[in-house]
Every structure is written in C-alpha cells, then in structure tokens.
Design an enzyme around this catalytic site. Sequence first.
Site, PDB file in Angstrom:
ATOM      1  N   ARG A  23       0.804  -1.339   0.240  1.00  0.00           N
ATOM      2  CA  ARG A  23      -0.007  -0.113  -0.150  1.00  0.00           C
ATOM      3  C   ARG A  23       0.381   1.188   0.588  1.00  0.00           C
ATOM      4  NH1 ARG A  23      -5.557  -0.412   2.083  1.00  0.00           N
ATOM      5  NH2 ARG A  23      -6.007  -1.950   0.273  1.00  0.00           N
ATOM      6  N   ARG A  27      -4.018   6.602   0.338  1.00  0.00           N
ATOM      7  CA  ARG A  27      -4.117   7.942   0.989  1.00  0.00           C
ATOM      8  C   ARG A  27      -3.758   8.694   2.128  1.00  0.00           C
ATOM      9  NH1 ARG A  27      -9.988   4.658   2.653  1.00  0.00           N
ATOM     10  NH2 ARG A  27      -8.299   3.221   2.696  1.00  0.00           N
ATOM     11  N   ARG A  36      -7.108  11.196  -6.103  1.00  0.00           N
ATOM     12  CA  ARG A  36      -8.211  10.488  -5.769  1.00  0.00           C
ATOM     13  C   ARG A  36      -9.690  11.463  -5.965  1.00  0.00           C
ATOM     14  NH1 ARG A  36     -12.460   8.339  -4.209  1.00  0.00           N
ATOM     15  NH2 ARG A  36     -12.136   6.054  -2.667  1.00  0.00           N
ATOM     16  N   ASP A  73      -7.302  -3.255  -7.397  1.00  0.00           N
ATOM     17  CA  ASP A  73      -7.696  -3.638  -6.295  1.00  0.00           C
ATOM     18  C   ASP A  73      -7.492  -5.516  -6.558  1.00  0.00           C
ATOM     19  OD1 ASP A  73      -8.606  -2.781  -4.020  1.00  0.00           O
ATOM     20  OD2 ASP A  73      -9.897  -4.209  -4.024  1.00  0.00           O
ATOM     21  N   TYR A 149     -15.065 -11.449   0.602  1.00  0.00           N
ATOM     22  CA  TYR A 149     -15.363 -10.795   0.013  1.00  0.00           C
ATOM     23  C   TYR A 149     -17.217 -11.085  -1.238  1.00  0.00           C
ATOM     24  CZ  TYR A 149     -11.691  -7.630   2.054  1.00  0.00           C
ATOM     25  OH  TYR A 149     -11.182  -7.657   2.616  1.00  0.00           O
TER      26      TYR A 149
HETATM   27  O1  CP3 Z   1      -0.059   0.407  -3.284  1.00  0.00           O
HETATM   28  C1  CP3 Z   1      -0.220  -0.473  -3.889  1.00  0.00           C
HETATM   29  O2  CP3 Z   1      -0.386  -1.606  -2.675  1.00  0.00           O
HETATM   30  C2  CP3 Z   1      -1.219  -1.917  -4.662  1.00  0.00           C
HETATM   31  C3  CP3 Z   1      -3.233  -0.780  -4.636  1.00  0.00           C
HETATM   32  C4  CP3 Z   1      -3.639  -2.310  -4.104  1.00  0.00           C
HETATM   33  C5  CP3 Z   1      -4.833  -1.432  -3.467  1.00  0.00           C
HETATM   34  N1  CP3 Z   1      -5.768  -2.899  -2.488  1.00  0.00           N
HETATM   35  C6  CP3 Z   1      -5.773  -0.544  -3.456  1.00  0.00           C
HETATM   36  C7  CP3 Z   1      -6.185   0.329  -2.205  1.00  0.00           C
HETATM   37  C8  CP3 Z   1      -3.628  -3.331  -3.588  1.00  0.00           C
HETATM   38  C9  CP3 Z   1      -2.674  -4.480  -3.621  1.00  0.00           C
HETATM   39  C10 CP3 Z   1      -4.368  -3.976  -2.334  1.00  0.00           C
HETATM   40  C11 CP3 Z   1      -4.640  -5.431  -2.364  1.00  0.00           C
HETATM   41  C12 CP3 Z   1      -6.073  -5.185  -1.391  1.00  0.00           C
HETATM   42  N2  CP3 Z   1      -7.488  -4.787  -1.710  1.00  0.00           N
HETATM   43  C13 CP3 Z   1      -6.398  -6.639  -0.664  1.00  0.00           C
HETATM   44  C14 CP3 Z   1      -5.470  -7.134  -0.063  1.00  0.00           C
HETATM   45  C15 CP3 Z   1      -4.297  -6.771   0.858  1.00  0.00           C
HETATM   46  C16 CP3 Z   1      -4.302  -5.952   2.329  1.00  0.00           C
HETATM   47  O3  CP3 Z   1      -4.723  -4.824   2.320  1.00  0.00           O
HETATM   48  O4  CP3 Z   1      -5.265  -6.500   3.017  1.00  0.00           O
HETATM   49  C17 CP3 Z   1      -7.600  -6.664   0.134  1.00  0.00           C
HETATM   50  C18 CP3 Z   1      -8.441  -7.023   1.448  1.00  0.00           C
HETATM   51  C19 CP3 Z   1      -8.326  -5.245  -0.852  1.00  0.00           C
HETATM   52  C20 CP3 Z   1     -10.109  -5.158  -0.722  1.00  0.00           C
HETATM   53  C21 CP3 Z   1      -9.456  -3.683  -0.364  1.00  0.00           C
HETATM   54  N3  CP3 Z   1      -9.663  -2.262  -1.178  1.00  0.00           N
HETATM   55  C22 CP3 Z   1     -10.611  -3.191   0.572  1.00  0.00           C
HETATM   56  C23 CP3 Z   1     -10.866  -4.323   1.903  1.00  0.00           C
HETATM   57  C24 CP3 Z   1     -11.210  -1.607   0.515  1.00  0.00           C
HETATM   58  C25 CP3 Z   1     -10.878  -0.777   1.384  1.00  0.00           C
HETATM   59  C26 CP3 Z   1      -9.908  -0.347   2.914  1.00  0.00           C
HETATM   60  C27 CP3 Z   1     -10.165   1.000   3.475  1.00  0.00           C
HETATM   61  O5  CP3 Z   1      -9.414   1.406   3.788  1.00  0.00           O
HETATM   62  O6  CP3 Z   1     -11.219   2.237   2.616  1.00  0.00           O
HETATM   63  C28 CP3 Z   1      -9.688  -1.548  -0.862  1.00  0.00           C
HETATM   64  C29 CP3 Z   1     -10.234  -0.127  -0.994  1.00  0.00           C
HETATM   65  C30 CP3 Z   1      -8.490   0.586  -1.800  1.00  0.00           C
HETATM   66  N4  CP3 Z   1      -7.775  -0.470  -2.100  1.00  0.00           N
HETATM   67  C31 CP3 Z   1      -7.952   1.548  -1.451  1.00  0.00           C
HETATM   68  C32 CP3 Z   1      -6.389   1.741  -2.099  1.00  0.00           C
HETATM   69  C33 CP3 Z   1      -5.645   2.798  -1.964  1.00  0.00           C
HETATM   70  C34 CP3 Z   1      -8.493   3.272  -0.620  1.00  0.00           C
HETATM   71  C35 CP3 Z   1      -9.907   2.877  -1.396  1.00  0.00           C
HETATM   72  C36 CP3 Z   1     -10.223   4.240  -1.510  1.00  0.00           C
HETATM   73  O7  CP3 Z   1      -8.774   5.523  -2.348  1.00  0.00           O
HETATM   74  O8  CP3 Z   1     -10.918   5.456  -1.113  1.00  0.00           O
END
Ligand code: CP3
Length: 345
Positions: A23, A27, A36, A73, A149
Amino acid sequence: MTNLFLDALAGKTGSRPPFWFMRQAGRYLPEYRELRAKADGFLDLCYTPERAARVTLQPIERFRPDAAILFSDILVVPQAIGQTVGFVEGRGPVLDPIKSAAQLAALDPGRTLEHLAPVFETVRLVRSELPDDVALIGFAGAPWTVATYMIEGGSTRDFNTVKSWAISNREAFETMLNLLVESTTAYLVAQVESGAQALQLFDTWANAVPASEFDNWVSEPTARIVSAVKAKAPDIPIIGFARGIGPRLPDYIRKTGIDAVGLDSSISPAEAARDIQPICPVQGNLDPAYLLSGGDEMERAAREVLKELSDGPFVFNLAHGINKETPPSHVERLAEIIRTWESRA
Ligand code: CP3
C-alpha cells in the site's frame, strides 16, 4: 540492468536489502488524495490508465523503493467475471453477495481479459515510465480471500457466512474457487505480458481458514495458479502472502510452489531467519504500527528486521499495508534507514 528486488527473489543477496511497501500508494499521500478527488470513485481511478499509472508512480518519486506495485485492487476480478462490486465512502467494498448456485452459474471467467483491459494499459504505461532499476509488481487476490468478499458481500470480522457456506455447499464452493483460479491466472499472465516483472498473491484472510480446510481453500488453489501462470510465463517470480498462518508457512511454501513468501509480524525476524529463509527468500515484516508511530521505536524495530534477515535472500517490506494516517515523513525516514543499512558481512 540489475534490480536488487528481482535478485533477492532469485535467491541472491546483494549490497543492501531491496525494499518496497505494501500500500505504498494510497490515502496517506496528499498527492494521492488530490488525484483521487478528481476521479469518479476508487474503481474509476483503477480503470483510468493515465491516473492509475500516476498513482503507481507517486511513491516511487518520493521514496525510490526498488519496486512499484500496480495500482488496482483485488476486487476487480469478481467484477470482471460479472459480480456487482462497488466501493462506498467510509464503508469499503460492497458486493452483491453470492448466495445461490444460480448466481454462481452466471459468473463467467471468459470475460476477464476484456473487462480488465484498462489495467493492462496501466501496466504498460507504468513500465514505460519507470526507471530501469525499479521493478514492476503485478498482483491479484488469492481465491480464498477474494471468495470471502464475494460471499460475505464486503469486509467481515468473523467470516461466519463464507465459512459456513463453503462447508455446507462444498461443490459450489469448489466451483467458485475454480472460477477464481481460471480468471486470476488469465489476469496475472496478461499483467506479465504487459510488463509486470514479478507477481504477488494476496491471501490476506488465510488466517481465518480452519486447519482441516487449509489445503483445499488456500494451498491447492494457489498452487494451481502458480503452475498455470508459470506454464505461460516460466521465469516470473511469484510472492505468496498468506497472512497470519504462522506454523503453516513451510507447508504453504512447499505446496504452492511460490518463489518467495511475504511475512506478517506474527513471526519474529529471528524466527523467520531460522525457520523460513532457509526454505525460500522472505519479504517483510515490520509491523505498520511502527511506521505509523515513527521515531526511535520505528528505527529500533526496523533495524532488528534488517539485522536478522539481511544476511540471506530478503526484501524489506511491512507486515501489512501502510495505515492511512501514516505521516509520509516516517516513510521517508524508513526508506533512508534501509538504503543506508551497512552491517552486512
Ligand atoms: O499500493 C498498493 O499496495 C497497490 C494497490 C492496492 C490496493 N489494494 C489499493 C487500494 C493493493 C495491492 C490492494 C490489495 C487489496 N485490496 C487487498 C489485499 C491486501 C490488504 O491490504 O490486505 C484487499 C483485502 C483489498 C480489498 C479492499 N480494497 C478493501 C477492504 C478496501 C477498503 C479499505 C479502506 O481502508 O477503505 C479497498 C480499497 C483500496 N484499495 C484503497 C486503496 C488505495 C483505498 C481506496 C480509496 O482511495 O478510497
């Protein structure tokens, strides 16, 4: 051009440990929040190649890690095969949950490549803009984690719905894992063909799987993806990140055929050096809470990881993703600590 990250995945130990952070885009970076805000939601950002490429490159410009990770994602895969997926502000992912065999039958892995074409364009754009010595990582969710999910309809704390569904509908759950293996394989191979140089499979919720189902739900589907991807892209290194599986790590590594393993912070760096690094290269495992805290505590914890793991094949990373409240200055400091680490024999 040598890349320390790809070298480490190949089992080599170089002049300093390579690093990237899970990550690393997101944000906690003001420049991410700015882009964003211009997008029509999170998924729109993922599917707009120019913007997704910019976001992928933002942390590279700031911190110069040894690898970039594609901005996308894990939930684009269920969307690609026909499930309704949305991200709701303040609530996270919301999916129309799979409850019946009929809903399952409506999913079509054959749609994967067409639906995800914009992501492949992002991969090409990022690779063309990245410096030569920074590698590009592609990724996908592992079938179990994505299935949680799809069946829960979003995030969950207890996994009761997905676990009881999987147990009482064994055949349907197997069908679902098979669909995900097929779709995920196609997705990852296309990322490699577009320019990804390593892949990571995120099994964030592997810790929720009962021991008696671990092979069925985690190791076997992952093994099938690894062998199918390697049948088409034999040289691509694959990192498996199955969170919270502690004592099952050696078994997971051997059964899946992954090239390197991502470690969470439930294993100490010394334990990882003794028990895991002799089996394969390791990536990890500074708890993101130290990065959030910063200061001397972060420095001490980071140096412990470096001291224990940098004598063998090792990629410095966090134990999980960067917390969104993390000050970028802490990340900058951590990158500096790793880059200047010199106590290698
Ligand atoms: O920089 C990176 O790591 C690359 C991008 C990336 C994202 N998600 C961007 C993202 C990667 C590799 C993921 C993987 C991901 N997504 C996982 C596995 C890794 C982990 O973190 O456990 C999972 C479980 C998800 C599913 C997911 N995506 C969730 C549960 C959420 C909401 C989380 C939250 O805090 O709101 C997301 C959204 C998400 N994916 C964001 C980002 C930057 C936040 C989105 C936003 O800008 O609102």
